[in-house]
Design a protein around this motif. Structure first.
Motif, PDB file in Angstrom:
ATOM      1  N   GLN A  85      40.091 -11.280 124.442  1.00 54.19           N
ATOM      2  CA  GLN A  85      39.248 -12.218 125.184  1.00 54.19           C
ATOM      3  C   GLN A  85      38.161 -11.450 125.922  1.00 54.19           C
ATOM      4  N   ASP A  86      36.942 -11.928 125.796  1.00 47.81           N
ATOM      5  CA  ASP A  86      35.823 -11.385 126.573  1.00 47.81           C
ATOM      6  C   ASP A  86      35.974 -11.877 128.013  1.00 47.81           C
ATOM      7  N   PRO A  87      36.160 -10.971 128.985  1.00 44.14           N
ATOM      8  CA  PRO A  87      36.369 -11.427 130.373  1.00 44.14           C
ATOM      9  C   PRO A  87      35.093 -11.887 131.058  1.00 44.14           C
ATOM     10  N   GLY A  88      33.954 -11.601 130.453  1.00 49.17           N
ATOM     11  CA  GLY A  88      32.698 -12.019 131.056  1.00 49.17           C
ATOM     12  C   GLY A  88      32.205 -11.096 132.152  1.00 49.17           C
ATOM     13  N   VAL A  89      32.943 -10.006 132.388  1.00 46.17           N
ATOM     14  CA  VAL A  89      32.547  -9.001 133.383  1.00 46.17           C
ATOM     15  C   VAL A  89      32.820  -7.626 132.785  1.00 46.17           C
ATOM     16  N   PRO A  90      32.092  -6.601 133.211  1.00 44.42           N
ATOM     17  CA  PRO A  90      32.345  -5.256 132.693  1.00 44.42           C
ATOM     18  C   PRO A  90      33.747  -4.771 133.067  1.00 44.42           C
ATOM     19  N   LEU A  91      34.374  -4.044 132.158  1.00 47.71           N
ATOM     20  CA  LEU A  91      35.673  -3.444 132.439  1.00 47.71           C
ATOM     21  C   LEU A  91      35.508  -2.247 133.371  1.00 47.71           C
ATOM     22  N   SER A  92      36.474  -2.054 134.248  1.00 48.20           N
ATOM     23  CA  SER A  92      36.453  -0.859 135.096  1.00 48.20           C
ATOM     24  C   SER A  92      36.805   0.360 134.247  1.00 48.20           C
ATOM     25  N   LYS A 102      36.608  -0.966 125.110  1.00 53.86           N
ATOM     26  CA  LYS A 102      35.290  -0.872 125.698  1.00 53.86           C
ATOM     27  C   LYS A 102      34.704  -2.287 125.788  1.00 53.86           C
ATOM     28  N   ASP A 103      33.677  -2.442 126.586  1.00 53.11           N
ATOM     29  CA  ASP A 103      33.078  -3.768 126.760  1.00 53.11           C
ATOM     30  C   ASP A 103      32.647  -4.371 125.429  1.00 53.11           C
ATOM     31  N   GLU A 104      32.072  -3.536 124.556  1.00 55.36           N
ATOM     32  CA  GLU A 104      31.588  -4.045 123.263  1.00 55.36           C
ATOM     33  C   GLU A 104      32.730  -4.475 122.342  1.00 55.36           C
ATOM     34  N   ASP A 105      33.952  -3.926 122.557  1.00 56.45           N
ATOM     35  CA  ASP A 105      35.094  -4.330 121.736  1.00 56.45           C
ATOM     36  C   ASP A 105      35.486  -5.784 121.990  1.00 56.45           C
ATOM     37  N   LEU A 106      35.197  -6.269 123.183  1.00 51.85           N
ATOM     38  CA  LEU A 106      35.633  -7.608 123.589  1.00 51.85           C
ATOM     39  C   LEU A 106      34.510  -8.642 123.569  1.00 51.85           C
TER      40      LEU A 106
END
Length: 286
Positions: A85-92, A102-106
């Protein structure tokens, strides 16, 4: 506490040989006694943090399997499920390192929650390694989760009494002679199932049998009220979860288990123990 001899350790204790677990669960239906069978789901969630009130699920993995309700024998795998699931916010950076995502994976990914709900509906029990954590996120999204029986392979198997160093999945895997790579939800689930299907050498019963037995017993929260900051890693290793709302560490244990209360009362940094009963659930069908 006497340490258990780990699987794969050399006679002189200087080396340990670990098998790499590739994720294969070669269990096909092995019993005709389906009247005695039940269905379980072993579930794991990866999230953006530990606070279910504000953090998001980014990865869900589960395996649905049949088991014999009397013996705890795993009879066969019915379904494997993995979605992100794309959380809609950057991962820490911490979550990126922990999960490997990574952000692009989601980006653009969505979990089919209608399919997850249908699968929750058809199982008798949901299991997780630290079920209190996973349930806090699942309950927020799925009403059906709130009414299900949950069991915990971290707290409802007496790992520390058996001589293991901690209840973490990675350490328990190492003690049982294997390791696994990746921290995706589905791989964690498969590694957990691989672990709990092993037999306790002291009882000749599977760990899953012990888990089921304890899941039928009413539970309580043991709360480390006033525990110092220096205690956090030791509490985590014992299976405690952080409750950000109450700002306390707590663990769910059977009502007849006083081990954690004794531990907290004897530890100079643990504050003091508080106990609260968990809502009683009809465990008969498990």
């Amino acid at each position: 506490m006497v340490m258990r001899q780990v699987v794969g350790m050399s006679a002189d204790g200087s080396t340990i040989t670990l098998e790499r677990f590739q994720g294969d669960l070669d269990w096909s239906i092995s019993s005709n006694d389906l009247k005695q069978s039940r269905k379980a789901m072993f579930l794991d969630l990866e999230t953006t943090g530990i606070n279910a009130s504000k953090d998001k699920i980014i990865d869900i993995g589960y395996v649905i399997f049949s088991y014999h309700k009397e013996t705890g024998e795993i009879l066969g795998i019915e379904k494997e499920f993995s979605q992100q699931q794309d959380p809609g916010v950057p991962l820490s950076e911490k979550i990126k390192k922990l999960t490997g995502y990574k952000d692009e994976d989601l980006q653009g990914k969505q979990i089919d929650w209608s399919e997850v709900k249908a699968d929750f509906d058809k199982v008798d029990v949901i299991i997780a390694h630290n079920a209190a954590f996973d349930r806090s996120f699942a309950d927020k999204i799925l009403t059906v989760s709130q009414d299900k029986i949950w069991a915990c392979s971290m707290t409802q198997i007496a790992w520390l009494d058996k001589g293991h160093r901690s209840k973490s999945l990675e350490n328990l895997a190492h003690d049982h002679g294997f390791f696994f790579q990746g921290h995706t939800a589905l791989m964690d689930v498969k590694a957990s199932l691989y672990l709990i299907n092993r037999k306790d050498p002291d009882t000749s019963q599977t760990y899953f049998f012990e888990l089921l037995s304890n899941a039928r017993i009413s539970s309580k929260w043991v709360i480390a009220f006033g525990a110092s900051f220096e205690m956090r890693q030791e509490l985590k290793d014992r299976g405690y979860m952080w409750d950000p709302g109450s700002r306390v560490w707590k663990i769910a244990v059977p009502v007849n288990n006083s081990e954690e209360e004794d531990f907290l009362q004897s530890h100079p940094l643990a504050g003091h123990a508080q106990v609260k009963n968990i809502r009683l659930v009809d465990h008969f069908k498990v």
